[in-house]
Write a protein that holds these residues in place. Structure first.
Motif, PDB file in Angstrom:
ATOM      1  N   ARG A 245       0.849  -1.182   0.000  1.00  0.00           N
ATOM      2  CA  ARG A 245       0.000   0.000   0.000  1.00  0.00           C
ATOM      3  C   ARG A 245       0.884   1.230   0.000  1.00  0.00           C
ATOM      4  NH1 ARG A 245      -3.887   0.114   4.805  1.00  0.00           N
ATOM      5  NH2 ARG A 245      -2.098  -0.715   5.940  1.00  0.00           N
ATOM      6  N   ASP A 246       0.429   2.297  -0.657  1.00  0.00           N
ATOM      7  CA  ASP A 246       1.193   3.543  -0.664  1.00  0.00           C
ATOM      8  C   ASP A 246       0.235   4.701  -0.422  1.00  0.00           C
ATOM      9  OD1 ASP A 246      -0.149   3.982  -3.105  1.00  0.00           O
ATOM     10  OD2 ASP A 246       1.475   3.031  -4.236  1.00  0.00           O
ATOM     11  N   GLY A 247       0.779   5.905  -0.525  1.00  0.00           N
ATOM     12  CA  GLY A 247      -0.042   7.073  -0.260  1.00  0.00           C
ATOM     13  C   GLY A 247      -1.198   7.223  -1.216  1.00  0.00           C
ATOM     14  N   ALA A 248      -1.045   6.712  -2.440  1.00  0.00           N
ATOM     15  CA  ALA A 248      -2.100   6.853  -3.433  1.00  0.00           C
ATOM     16  C   ALA A 248      -3.271   5.915  -3.164  1.00  0.00           C
ATOM     17  CB  ALA A 248      -1.533   6.588  -4.827  1.00  0.00           C
ATOM     18  N   ASN A 249      -3.000   4.839  -2.448  1.00  0.00           N
ATOM     19  CA  ASN A 249      -4.055   3.861  -2.198  1.00  0.00           C
ATOM     20  C   ASN A 249      -3.838   3.202  -0.846  1.00  0.00           C
ATOM     21  OD1 ASN A 249      -6.167   2.112  -2.362  1.00  0.00           O
ATOM     22  ND2 ASN A 249      -5.267   0.805  -3.934  1.00  0.00           N
ATOM     23  N   ARG A 270      -9.619   8.734   3.202  1.00  0.00           N
ATOM     24  CA  ARG A 270      -9.117  10.004   3.747  1.00  0.00           C
ATOM     25  C   ARG A 270      -7.632   9.905   4.068  1.00  0.00           C
ATOM     26  NH1 ARG A 270     -13.959   9.929   6.634  1.00  0.00           N
ATOM     27  NH2 ARG A 270     -12.864   9.313   8.548  1.00  0.00           N
ATOM     28  N   LEU A 271      -7.223   8.749   4.609  1.00  0.00           N
ATOM     29  CA  LEU A 271      -5.803   8.565   4.903  1.00  0.00           C
ATOM     30  C   LEU A 271      -4.962   8.644   3.638  1.00  0.00           C
ATOM     31  CD1 LEU A 271      -6.004   5.658   7.524  1.00  0.00           C
ATOM     32  CD2 LEU A 271      -5.489   8.063   7.973  1.00  0.00           C
ATOM     33  N   ALA A 272      -5.480   8.072   2.552  1.00  0.00           N
ATOM     34  CA  ALA A 272      -4.766   8.133   1.279  1.00  0.00           C
ATOM     35  C   ALA A 272      -4.674   9.577   0.785  1.00  0.00           C
ATOM     36  CB  ALA A 272      -5.476   7.259   0.246  1.00  0.00           C
ATOM     37  N   PHE A 273      -5.788  10.319   0.927  1.00  0.00           N
ATOM     38  CA  PHE A 273      -5.793  11.726   0.502  1.00  0.00           C
ATOM     39  C   PHE A 273      -4.778  12.543   1.299  1.00  0.00           C
ATOM     40  CE2 PHE A 273      -7.393  16.029   1.323  1.00  0.00           C
ATOM     41  CZ  PHE A 273      -7.383  16.538   0.030  1.00  0.00           C
ATOM     42  N   MET A 274      -4.754  12.322   2.621  1.00  0.00           N
ATOM     43  CA  MET A 274      -3.831  13.069   3.468  1.00  0.00           C
ATOM     44  C   MET A 274      -2.389  12.723   3.139  1.00  0.00           C
ATOM     45  SD  MET A 274      -5.980  12.717   7.025  1.00  0.00           S
ATOM     46  CE  MET A 274      -4.655  13.358   8.048  1.00  0.00           C
ATOM     47  N   ALA A 275      -2.136  11.438   2.824  1.00  0.00           N
ATOM     48  CA  ALA A 275      -0.773  11.010   2.481  1.00  0.00           C
ATOM     49  C   ALA A 275      -0.336  11.676   1.174  1.00  0.00           C
ATOM     50  CB  ALA A 275      -0.715   9.510   2.360  1.00  0.00           C
ATOM     51  N   ARG A 276      -1.248  11.768   0.184  1.00  0.00           N
ATOM     52  CA  ARG A 276      -0.904  12.423  -1.091  1.00  0.00           C
ATOM     53  C   ARG A 276      -0.653  13.897  -0.874  1.00  0.00           C
ATOM     54  NH1 ARG A 276      -5.191   9.157  -2.968  1.00  0.00           N
ATOM     55  NH2 ARG A 276      -6.589  10.960  -3.010  1.00  0.00           N
ATOM     56  N   ARG A 277      -1.481  14.508  -0.027  1.00  0.00           N
ATOM     57  CA  ARG A 277      -1.336  15.957   0.216  1.00  0.00           C
ATOM     58  C   ARG A 277      -0.001  16.247   0.912  1.00  0.00           C
ATOM     59  NH1 ARG A 277      -5.085  18.213   4.744  1.00  0.00           N
ATOM     60  NH2 ARG A 277      -3.531  16.966   5.870  1.00  0.00           N
ATOM     61  N   ASP A 278       0.333  15.443   1.912  1.00  0.00           N
ATOM     62  CA  ASP A 278       1.584  15.663   2.641  1.00  0.00           C
ATOM     63  C   ASP A 278       2.794  15.374   1.761  1.00  0.00           C
ATOM     64  OD1 ASP A 278       0.039  16.305   4.782  1.00  0.00           O
ATOM     65  OD2 ASP A 278       0.243  14.333   5.781  1.00  0.00           O
ATOM     66  N   GLY A 279       2.597  14.518   0.751  1.00  0.00           N
ATOM     67  CA  GLY A 279       3.712  14.184  -0.130  1.00  0.00           C
ATOM     68  C   GLY A 279       4.036  15.256  -1.108  1.00  0.00           C
ATOM     69  N   ARG A 280       3.063  16.208  -1.337  1.00  0.00           N
ATOM     70  CA  ARG A 280       3.324  17.257  -2.325  1.00  0.00           C
ATOM     71  C   ARG A 280       4.233  18.264  -1.701  1.00  0.00           C
ATOM     72  NH1 ARG A 280      -2.194  16.538  -3.983  1.00  0.00           N
ATOM     73  NH2 ARG A 280      -2.885  18.237  -2.643  1.00  0.00           N
TER      74      ARG A 280
END
Length: 280
Positions: A245-249, A270-280
């Protein structure tokens, strides 16, 4: 008579002690725990292991204690009397025996399961106090007393949906089935899937415990659900890498076997969304 783990059921040491203590004390064993932790299956395994007949009484919200003893069909008797049926002379024709009657009158000792007692009305356990304590009950319509030929091994399960009366608890031996640790869960899995590869099992169980420990999860997946999930993983021939699993999923593969409501699915989204946002 002594119970222990079987070839198809892994019983932790504290659970085997509880079962054997209840048998020795001749007290009902009250088993609580999360849904899916094997409470019902425990009763079946005790019966199989000890070579005893198994009698199962499934409790619903509408179940009354009297139904476990017997039911008198007065309506049928009235109808038959109007039709001139000679059977009305013997009231026994209109007595339907319940599960306790079946267990009490068996020619050999049985294992009696009263499953999910907390589903019924709060007075349900109290209404069975004397019958389970004395192992007898009176049939008012016939004037007979039904006594247990052989005291059954009584196992009562509860999902903790409501509190049980103190007077009822006093008459039981209590055990709470804790969710198995990783090593015990591996043993359980090996019983069901003996050929599963070690890497896949380790990866899957690591991810499973991560999911269970996710803060905010409404319903934690149970033992039965991880077994279903592993069965799907094997059927799809997935590898440990496929489970990554990664930030995208953040959702696990085949998550429908583990997450059983939309709130928990939304949580991982939501966790996936937050992970993508923090990764930007």
């Amino acid at each position: 008579m002594s119970f222990s783990s079987t070839t198809t059921y892994i019983a932790p040491p504290d659970l085997t002690v509880a079962v054997n203590a209840a048998v020795t004390l001749e007290r009902p064993l009250l088993v609580k725990g999360e849904p899916g932790t094997g409470k019902t299956e425990l009763a079946r395994q005790v019966a199989t292991h000890l070579g005893l007949e198994f009698v199962e009484w499934n409790i619903k919200s509408t179940t009354r204690a009297q139904q476990g003893l017997y039911e008198y069909d007065a309506v049928s008797r009235l109808r038959d009397s109007q039709l001139g049926d000679p059977r009305v002379e013997d009231v026994k024709h209109y007595i339907k025996r319940g599960k306790l009657w079946q267990a009490f009158t068996s020619d050999a000792r049985v294992v009696l399961l009263i499953d999910e007692v907390d589903k019924a009305d709060i007075e349900f356990p109290n209404d069975l106090l004397q019958e389970l304590d004395r192992m007898e009950f009176h049939v008012y319509e016939t004037g007979e007393t039904i006594r247990a030929k052989h005291r059954p091994i009584v196992i009562i399960t509860s999902n903790n949906e409501k509190e049980l009366p103190d007077a009822f608890l006093r008459r039981c031996f209590f055990h709470y089935i804790r969710f198995p640790d990783a090593q015990t869960l591996k043993q359980i899995v090996s019983v069901h899937f003996p050929d599963i590869k070690e890497r896949l099992l380790t990866t899957a169980l690591t991810q499973f415990y991560e999911i269970r420990d996710t803060p905010g999860l409404k319903k934690k997946p149970s033992t039965s659900e991880v077994l279903d999930w592993l069965k799907l993983l094997l059927a799809e021939d997935l590898t440990p890498e496929d489970l990554a699993r990664d930030g995208a999923n953040a959702l696990p593969k085949l998550h429908g076997a583990l997450l059983k409501n939309e709130q928990d699915v939304a949580l991982f989204e939501r966790l996936a969304f937050m992970a993508r946002r923090d990764g930007r």
